[in-house]
Motif scaffolding. Structure first.
Motif, PDB file in Angstrom:
ATOM      1  N   VAL A  25     -13.177  -0.677  -4.394  1.00 18.36           N
ATOM      2  CA  VAL A  25     -11.955  -1.498  -4.466  1.00 18.36           C
ATOM      3  C   VAL A  25     -11.181  -1.172  -5.747  1.00 18.36           C
ATOM      4  CG1 VAL A  25     -11.104  -3.864  -4.795  1.00 18.36           C
ATOM      5  CG2 VAL A  25     -12.741  -3.365  -2.964  1.00 18.36           C
ATOM      6  N   LEU A  26     -11.880  -1.070  -6.865  1.00 19.76           N
ATOM      7  CA  LEU A  26     -11.215  -0.732  -8.129  1.00 19.76           C
ATOM      8  C   LEU A  26     -10.591   0.663  -8.073  1.00 19.76           C
ATOM      9  CD1 LEU A  26     -13.795  -2.162 -10.681  1.00 19.76           C
ATOM     10  CD2 LEU A  26     -11.610  -3.168  -9.989  1.00 19.76           C
ATOM     11  N   ASN A  27     -11.321   1.613  -7.484  1.00 22.79           N
ATOM     12  CA  ASN A  27     -10.777   2.971  -7.353  1.00 22.79           C
ATOM     13  C   ASN A  27      -9.554   2.999  -6.441  1.00 22.79           C
ATOM     14  OD1 ASN A  27     -12.704   4.053  -9.059  1.00 22.79           O
ATOM     15  ND2 ASN A  27     -14.098   4.568  -7.394  1.00 22.79           N
ATOM     16  N   LEU A  28      -9.605   2.234  -5.362  1.00 24.49           N
ATOM     17  CA  LEU A  28      -8.456   2.178  -4.454  1.00 24.49           C
ATOM     18  C   LEU A  28      -7.247   1.540  -5.135  1.00 24.49           C
ATOM     19  CD1 LEU A  28     -10.312   1.294  -1.158  1.00 24.49           C
ATOM     20  CD2 LEU A  28      -8.894   3.332  -1.541  1.00 24.49           C
ATOM     21  N   GLU A  29      -7.475   0.532  -5.971  1.00 24.42           N
ATOM     22  CA  GLU A  29      -6.365  -0.062  -6.730  1.00 24.42           C
ATOM     23  C   GLU A  29      -5.711   0.986  -7.613  1.00 24.42           C
ATOM     24  OE1 GLU A  29      -8.148  -3.365  -8.788  1.00 24.42           O
ATOM     25  OE2 GLU A  29      -8.046  -4.662  -7.015  1.00 24.42           O
ATOM     26  N   GLU A  30      -6.527   1.800  -8.271  1.00 21.91           N
ATOM     27  CA  GLU A  30      -5.998   2.891  -9.104  1.00 21.91           C
ATOM     28  C   GLU A  30      -5.231   3.901  -8.269  1.00 21.91           C
ATOM     29  OE1 GLU A  30      -8.513   5.352 -11.647  1.00 21.91           O
ATOM     30  OE2 GLU A  30      -9.122   3.523 -12.676  1.00 21.91           O
ATOM     31  N   ASP A  31      -5.803   4.269  -7.121  1.00 23.12           N
ATOM     32  CA  ASP A  31      -5.137   5.226  -6.233  1.00 23.12           C
ATOM     33  C   ASP A  31      -3.787   4.699  -5.769  1.00 23.12           C
ATOM     34  OD1 ASP A  31      -7.358   6.860  -6.461  1.00 23.12           O
ATOM     35  OD2 ASP A  31      -8.143   6.392  -4.461  1.00 23.12           O
ATOM     36  N   ILE A  32      -3.748   3.445  -5.383  1.00 20.64           N
ATOM     37  CA  ILE A  32      -2.499   2.845  -4.901  1.00 20.64           C
ATOM     38  C   ILE A  32      -1.445   2.863  -6.000  1.00 20.64           C
ATOM     39  CG2 ILE A  32      -1.436   0.673  -4.128  1.00 20.64           C
ATOM     40  CD1 ILE A  32      -4.198   0.136  -2.671  1.00 20.64           C
ATOM     41  N   PHE A  35      -0.247   6.424  -6.332  1.00 18.75           N
ATOM     42  CA  PHE A  35       0.635   6.783  -5.215  1.00 18.75           C
ATOM     43  C   PHE A  35       2.008   6.151  -5.379  1.00 18.75           C
ATOM     44  CE2 PHE A  35      -3.330   7.085  -2.308  1.00 18.75           C
ATOM     45  CZ  PHE A  35      -3.540   8.406  -2.677  1.00 18.75           C
ATOM     46  N   ARG A  36       2.040   4.910  -5.842  1.00 18.92           N
ATOM     47  CA  ARG A  36       3.335   4.228  -6.044  1.00 18.92           C
ATOM     48  C   ARG A  36       4.130   4.889  -7.166  1.00 18.92           C
ATOM     49  NH1 ARG A  36       1.017  -1.699  -4.667  1.00 18.92           N
ATOM     50  NH2 ARG A  36       1.377  -1.538  -2.430  1.00 18.92           N
ATOM     51  N   ALA A  37       3.430   5.342  -8.206  1.00 18.60           N
ATOM     52  CA  ALA A  37       4.103   6.064  -9.285  1.00 18.60           C
ATOM     53  C   ALA A  37       4.649   7.391  -8.757  1.00 18.60           C
ATOM     54  CB  ALA A  37       3.138   6.314 -10.447  1.00 18.60           C
ATOM     55  N   GLU A  38       3.873   8.054  -7.923  1.00 19.19           N
ATOM     56  CA  GLU A  38       4.329   9.306  -7.319  1.00 19.19           C
ATOM     57  C   GLU A  38       5.542   9.054  -6.439  1.00 19.19           C
ATOM     58  OE1 GLU A  38       2.601  12.770  -4.298  1.00 19.19           O
ATOM     59  OE2 GLU A  38       1.215  11.314  -5.153  1.00 19.19           O
ATOM     60  N   LEU A  39       5.516   7.968  -5.715  1.00 25.98           N
ATOM     61  CA  LEU A  39       6.624   7.613  -4.836  1.00 25.98           C
ATOM     62  C   LEU A  39       7.892   7.343  -5.654  1.00 25.98           C
ATOM     63  CD1 LEU A  39       7.151   7.137  -1.818  1.00 25.98           C
ATOM     64  CD2 LEU A  39       6.594   4.735  -2.174  1.00 25.98           C
ATOM     65  N   ALA A  68      10.003  14.090   3.772  1.00 30.50           N
ATOM     66  CA  ALA A  68       8.658  14.355   4.273  1.00 30.50           C
ATOM     67  C   ALA A  68       7.609  14.002   3.220  1.00 30.50           C
ATOM     68  CB  ALA A  68       8.532  15.820   4.684  1.00 30.50           C
ATOM     69  N   SER A  69       7.877  14.341   1.979  1.00 34.98           N
ATOM     70  CA  SER A  69       6.959  14.030   0.888  1.00 34.98           C
ATOM     71  C   SER A  69       6.828  12.518   0.726  1.00 34.98           C
ATOM     72  CB  SER A  69       7.476  14.668  -0.404  1.00 34.98           C
ATOM     73  OG  SER A  69       6.652  14.316  -1.478  1.00 34.98           O
ATOM     74  N   ARG A  70       7.950  11.830   0.792  1.00 31.94           N
ATOM     75  CA  ARG A  70       7.972  10.375   0.662  1.00 31.94           C
ATOM     76  C   ARG A  70       7.148   9.728   1.787  1.00 31.94           C
ATOM     77  NH1 ARG A  70      11.050   6.918  -2.155  1.00 31.94           N
ATOM     78  NH2 ARG A  70      11.214   4.815  -1.345  1.00 31.94           N
ATOM     79  N   GLU A  72       4.736  11.074   3.503  1.00 35.04           N
ATOM     80  CA  GLU A  72       3.326  11.390   3.295  1.00 35.04           C
ATOM     81  C   GLU A  72       2.704  10.446   2.268  1.00 35.04           C
ATOM     82  OE1 GLU A  72       0.665  14.863   1.257  1.00 35.04           O
ATOM     83  OE2 GLU A  72       2.437  15.506   2.382  1.00 35.04           O
ATOM     84  N   VAL A  73       3.408  10.215   1.177  1.00 43.23           N
ATOM     85  CA  VAL A  73       2.900   9.321   0.133  1.00 43.23           C
ATOM     86  C   VAL A  73       2.819   7.893   0.662  1.00 43.23           C
ATOM     87  CG1 VAL A  73       3.353   8.347  -2.158  1.00 43.23           C
ATOM     88  CG2 VAL A  73       3.672  10.792  -1.757  1.00 43.23           C
ATOM     89  N   GLU A  74       3.818   7.467   1.426  1.00 42.41           N
ATOM     90  CA  GLU A  74       3.800   6.121   1.999  1.00 42.41           C
ATOM     91  C   GLU A  74       2.621   5.954   2.961  1.00 42.41           C
ATOM     92  OE1 GLU A  74       7.747   5.863   3.600  1.00 42.41           O
ATOM     93  OE2 GLU A  74       8.564   5.012   1.746  1.00 42.41           O
ATOM     94  N   THR A  75       2.308   7.002   3.706  1.00 37.50           N
ATOM     95  CA  THR A  75       1.152   6.973   4.606  1.00 37.50           C
ATOM     96  C   THR A  75      -0.135   6.825   3.807  1.00 37.50           C
ATOM     97  OG1 THR A  75       2.289   8.299   6.271  1.00 37.50           O
ATOM     98  CG2 THR A  75      -0.117   8.270   6.374  1.00 37.50           C
ATOM     99  N   ARG A  76      -0.265   7.581   2.712  1.00 39.53           N
ATOM    100  CA  ARG A  76      -1.460   7.480   1.871  1.00 39.53           C
ATOM    101  C   ARG A  76      -1.580   6.089   1.260  1.00 39.53           C
ATOM    102  NH1 ARG A  76      -1.388  12.669  -1.925  1.00 39.53           N
ATOM    103  NH2 ARG A  76       0.752  11.998  -2.058  1.00 39.53           N
ATOM    104  N   ILE A  77      -0.453   5.509   0.860  1.00 40.14           N
ATOM    105  CA  ILE A  77      -0.472   4.140   0.321  1.00 40.14           C
ATOM    106  C   ILE A  77      -0.969   3.182   1.393  1.00 40.14           C
ATOM    107  CG2 ILE A  77       0.964   2.193  -0.454  1.00 40.14           C
ATOM    108  CD1 ILE A  77       2.714   4.275  -1.933  1.00 40.14           C
ATOM    109  N   GLY A  78      -0.431   3.305   2.594  1.00 42.88           N
ATOM    110  CA  GLY A  78      -0.839   2.427   3.693  1.00 42.88           C
ATOM    111  C   GLY A  78      -2.326   2.536   4.000  1.00 42.88           C
ATOM    112  N   GLN A  79      -2.847   3.751   4.004  1.00 45.77           N
ATOM    113  CA  GLN A  79      -4.273   3.959   4.265  1.00 45.77           C
ATOM    114  C   GLN A  79      -5.132   3.351   3.160  1.00 45.77           C
ATOM    115  OE1 GLN A  79      -4.168   8.221   4.609  1.00 45.77           O
ATOM    116  NE2 GLN A  79      -3.929   8.181   6.838  1.00 45.77           N
ATOM    117  N   ALA A  80      -4.718   3.539   1.923  1.00 43.97           N
ATOM    118  CA  ALA A  80      -5.480   2.999   0.794  1.00 43.97           C
ATOM    119  C   ALA A  80      -5.439   1.471   0.790  1.00 43.97           C
ATOM    120  CB  ALA A  80      -4.945   3.554  -0.527  1.00 43.97           C
ATOM    121  N   VAL A  81      -4.275   0.901   1.085  1.00 43.14           N
ATOM    122  CA  VAL A  81      -4.142  -0.559   1.137  1.00 43.14           C
ATOM    123  C   VAL A  81      -5.034  -1.122   2.242  1.00 43.14           C
ATOM    124  CG1 VAL A  81      -2.540  -2.440   1.718  1.00 43.14           C
ATOM    125  CG2 VAL A  81      -1.863  -0.687   0.070  1.00 43.14           C
ATOM    126  N   LYS A  82      -5.051  -0.464   3.395  1.00 51.33           N
ATOM    127  CA  LYS A  82      -5.884  -0.923   4.511  1.00 51.33           C
ATOM    128  C   LYS A  82      -7.370  -0.844   4.154  1.00 51.33           C
ATOM    129  CE  LYS A  82      -6.937  -0.206   9.344  1.00 51.33           C
ATOM    130  NZ  LYS A  82      -6.997   0.709  10.443  1.00 51.33           N
TER     131      LYS A  82
END
Length: 163
Positions: A25-32, A35-39, A68-70, A72-82
């Motif tokens: 959970v902590l790692n996913l918070e960091e990933d999210i 990803f948001r910073a990348e977005l 397309a990049s945006r 992709e990043v939004e998809t990764r955010i959605g997967q990590a949030v889920k």
């Protein structure tokens, strides 16, 4: 594996992975956050495009590449949030189940299944026999499974105990 034991086995697996779930959970918070910073770093706010690229013989424009990049990043955010939400749900249920146990039961379940102590070690700590703490700990595990998976798990366990 018999159907009636699946709840207990799943509860056991959840408890054994409790610390890993917390870390995940902590790692996913960091990933999210990353990803948001990348977005945010993607220069233009662009509209979503379909699967087809526009014009110039199939070559993508810079706007299309950013879109397309945006996406992709939004998809990764959605997967990590889920994934984070699913783990948090399991952890909340485990925490409630553990909190409902007596202090002794909680110490046995947490000690054996989460901390990885042997029944012998727990018996020595509590001045009880290894066999007794094993029996008591497994009964508490069944209670956790019942709390995690509901009344059907309780009814199945009662049926098994009567056989």
């Amino acid at each position: 594996m018999k159907m009636e034991y699946m709840g207990v086995e799943l509860a056991r697996r959840y408890l054994k992975n409790y610390r890993k779930y917390k870390a995940a959970v902590l790692n996913l918070e960091e990933d999210i956050a990353a990803f948001r910073a990348e977005l945010a770093g993607i220069a233009a706010a662009v509209a979503r495009y379909g699967a087809e690229s526009g014009g110039r013989g199939g070559a993508c424009s810079s706007v299309e590449r950013m879109a397309a990049s945006r996406m992709e990043v939004e998809t990764r955010i959605g997967q990590a949030v889920k994934a984070k939400s699913e783990l948090e749900h399991i952890l909340r249920r485990l925490d409630r189940a553990l909190a409902s146990l007596s202090e002794e039961e909680r110490a046995l379940v947490a000690g054996h299944f989460i901390e990885g102590k042997t029944w012998r070690e727990l018996g020595e700590e509590t001045y009880q026999s290894e066999k007794w703490v094993c029996i008591k700990g497994n009964r508490a595990l069944q209670a956790v499974a019942s709390m995690l998976f509901g009344i059907r798990a309780i009814q199945e366990q009662i049926r098994l105990d009567l056989q």
